[in-house]
Design an enzyme around this catalytic site. Sequence first.
Site, PDB file in Angstrom:
ATOM      1  CG  ASP A   2     -71.241  -5.842 -49.939  1.00 41.55           C
ATOM      2  OD1 ASP A   2     -71.416  -7.001 -50.362  1.00 41.55           O
ATOM      3  OD2 ASP A   2     -72.149  -5.167 -49.436  1.00 41.55           O
ATOM      4  CG  HIS A  59     -77.098  -0.763 -46.170  1.00 42.49           C
ATOM      5  ND1 HIS A  59     -76.917  -1.131 -44.854  1.00 42.49           N
ATOM      6  CD2 HIS A  59     -77.258  -1.929 -46.853  1.00 42.49           C
ATOM      7  CE1 HIS A  59     -76.957  -2.449 -44.758  1.00 42.49           C
ATOM      8  NE2 HIS A  59     -77.158  -2.958 -45.949  1.00 42.49           N
ATOM      9  CD  GLU A  91     -74.404   0.805 -43.024  1.00 38.36           C
ATOM     10  OE1 GLU A  91     -75.568   1.014 -43.392  1.00 38.36           O
ATOM     11  OE2 GLU A  91     -74.094  -0.147 -42.274  1.00 38.36           O
TER      12      GLU A  91
END
Length: 233
Positions: free
Chosen positions: A62, A130, A135
Amino acid sequence: MEIIRVKNAEEGGKKAFEIIQSGIENGATVLGLATGSTPETLYKEMRESDIDFSGMVSINLDEYLGLGGNDAQSYRHFMNTQLFDTKPFKETFVPNGKAENPEAECKHYDEIIDAHPIDIQILGIGTNGHIGFNEPGAPLDGGTAVVDLTESTIESNKRYFDKVEDVPTKAISMGIGSILKGKKMVLMAYGENKADAIQAMINGAVTTHVPASALQNHSDVVVIIDDAAGSKL
Ligand code: GLP
């Protein structure tokens, strides 16, 4: 899931490193990498090892939307300083947080993942369960997407920023579906603040409320935890 208990993060980093080392000996060429404080001891082992990673590919989970590699808080910068500056890889992929078209960047990232199937996926876990930046509520089979960060994640991650207002509120994250395509998952967690998430991930229902619970659907998962993170099991 195979659960390995360790004394502390240092020992956990060594265990995770051993898994990577034996994976490479058995032909692994693509590593899925994670950020956060949890994998830092693993990256230290990798930096100090005599392994040559220059034929390997890495794919990170990410990146904050709006941050680029020159931003000290970006995950690209974190990975460069933690690992790649010392141990170059053939190619290192981190989502481009400054992409003009973030949706197109997500599609492109999933193409990268499909072109380079991940052999070993390193994961941490958020206090809310998470993985990556998926999330609670994220689809358990989703691809790379632009995601909103929750208040609790912003709160947890503000320690890396001057003030909470500086923490981006969105990110580009590999989806849980993209993550689960990896052949082997290695999730590490240390400290009491991870105990609820670890308990829900291992013993709870598979539910979008606990994104990491999707790992119960994967056939090769190693969980490395210290006693504090495992205290509610
Ligand atoms: C971030 C990252 C996750 C990481 C989590 C936990 O939100 N996107 O990949 O697992 O934080 O971070 P830490 O390891 O610092 O507790």
